[in-house]
Design an enzyme around this catalytic site. Structure first.
Site, PDB file in Angstrom:
ATOM      1  N   GLU A 116      46.450  35.320  36.132  1.00  0.00           N
ATOM      2  CA  GLU A 116      46.769  35.175  37.564  1.00  0.00           C
ATOM      3  C   GLU A 116      47.956  34.244  37.790  1.00  0.00           C
ATOM      4  OE1 GLU A 116      45.494  37.289  39.281  1.00  0.00           O
ATOM      5  OE2 GLU A 116      43.436  37.669  38.660  1.00  0.00           O
ATOM      6  N   HIS A 139      41.584  28.873  41.801  1.00  0.00           N
ATOM      7  CA  HIS A 139      40.919  30.153  42.082  1.00  0.00           C
ATOM      8  C   HIS A 139      39.551  30.162  41.408  1.00  0.00           C
ATOM      9  CE1 HIS A 139      39.974  34.379  42.225  1.00  0.00           C
ATOM     10  NE2 HIS A 139      40.017  34.481  40.907  1.00  0.00           N
ATOM     11  N   HIS A 141      35.164  32.023  41.796  1.00  0.00           N
ATOM     12  CA  HIS A 141      34.287  33.084  42.308  1.00  0.00           C
ATOM     13  C   HIS A 141      33.000  32.460  42.864  1.00  0.00           C
ATOM     14  CE1 HIS A 141      36.209  35.592  38.767  1.00  0.00           C
ATOM     15  NE2 HIS A 141      37.073  35.380  39.744  1.00  0.00           N
ATOM     16  N   GLU A 169      31.254  20.285  60.152  1.00  0.00           N
ATOM     17  CA  GLU A 169      32.510  19.757  59.608  1.00  0.00           C
ATOM     18  C   GLU A 169      33.569  20.832  59.346  1.00  0.00           C
ATOM     19  OE1 GLU A 169      30.250  18.916  55.913  1.00  0.00           O
ATOM     20  OE2 GLU A 169      32.197  19.127  54.936  1.00  0.00           O
ATOM     21  N   HIS A 210      36.195  39.532  45.471  1.00  0.00           N
ATOM     22  CA  HIS A 210      36.607  38.969  44.174  1.00  0.00           C
ATOM     23  C   HIS A 210      36.371  37.451  44.152  1.00  0.00           C
ATOM     24  CE1 HIS A 210      39.734  38.636  40.738  1.00  0.00           C
ATOM     25  NE2 HIS A 210      39.101  37.498  40.871  1.00  0.00           N
TER      26      HIS A 210
END
Ligand code: 2HA
Ligand code: ZN
Length: 271
Positions: A116, A139, A141, A169, A210
């Site tokens: 990525e 990044h 999941h 919040e 994803h």
């Protein structure tokens, strides 16, 4: 030269990847992090003239020439960074041509940076253009955020609004909201370009079905954004199938944002 294994940025990456793994956000080789380092600090630990090898990055990152990043490796598991950072992480510098990464340390088994990398470097470029202090792209999941992708409309306004309602919040932590991309093929320049386009406006971008991207001036800030989204998504998934008796109203969200003085997406509220 100081010992690279004691460098604060290596230590931070070890702790962060272990923490994210334990939270269940980075199964197997899931997730990736890139963290832009201070060149002067790196020079205390590594000789910047010693390039181990060069690796093509597959696009041109002109505005990042000379910048140094510590990046998780492709196919590598967050779980394993703590015990073997030199195999699972790498330190790269963007070469003069903008298209090549110069490996200064790591990827010891002949590996390379995350698949990525386009989304990461393009996001760094986009964020730096609006926030010169940005250093981290993360990044992962996260479970509930991902679950929510299957039962909630993938619409930026609606997705953000639902999460703002889930914890008091939220509107204070991510007043700029969440960008949302549809499902796209990952690892490509196209998803990188789409992510970076969203990053001009948002610090959080959901990749439909994803995972999520978060950014910040340090690891804690990027992590804290994702952690807050994930908490709110958890509340949503624990309650979405039950009758809703109470909610935080739009006037209250507005009151919160105004009291804490944050610049929020007014168009994401209905009042
Ligand atoms: O690197 O998470 O998006 C593994 C992934 C791909
Ligand atoms: Zn992923």
């Amino acid at each position: 030269m100081k010992d690279i294994f004691t460098a604060p940025f290596v230590e931070e990456m070890k702790k962060m990847t272990a923490n994210m793994y334990r939270l269940g956000w980075d199964e197997r080789n899931g997730g990736n992090i890139s963290y832009m380092l201070e060149n002067d600090l790196v020079a205390e630990y590594l000789d910047p003239t010693q390039v181990i090898r060069t690796i093509p990055i597959g696009f041109e990152a002109k505005s990042l020439v000379g910048k140094i990043f510590i990046v998780t490796g492709t196919g590598k598991y967050f779980k394993n960074v703590m015990d073997d950072p030199e195999t699972n992480l790498g330190i790269i510098r963007i070469a003069e041509d903008g298209c090549t990464a110069e490996l200064l340390w790591g990827y010891k088994d002949g590996g390379k940076f995350t698949s990525e990398l386009p989304a990461h470097l393009m996001s760094h470029m986009a964020r730096l253009s609006v926030d010169p202090d940005n250093r981290v792209v993360m990044h992962c999941h996260p479970t509930y955020t991902l679950a929510m992708n299957y039962v909630h409309e993938l619409d930026e306004k609606k997705f953000t609004h639902t999460l703002w309602e889930m914890c008091t919040e939220c509107i204070v932590v991510f007043p700029d909201g969440i960008g949302v991309l549809p499902w796209m093929l990952c690892g490509t320049n196209s998803i990188g370009e789409a992510t970076a386009a969203k990053m001009k406006e948002f610090r959080l971008v959901v990749w439909g079905m994803h995972g999520i991207y978060g950014v910040g001036k340090n690891l804690d800030e990027a992590f804290g954004l994702i952690e807050t989204v994930e908490k709110a998504a958890q509340i949503y998934m624990l309650t979405a199938h039950l009758p809703r008796i109470n909610t935080i109203k739009d006037e209250e969200l507005k009151e919160l944002a105004e009291y804490f003085g944050v610049k929020y997406r007014k168009d994401f509220l209905n009042c």
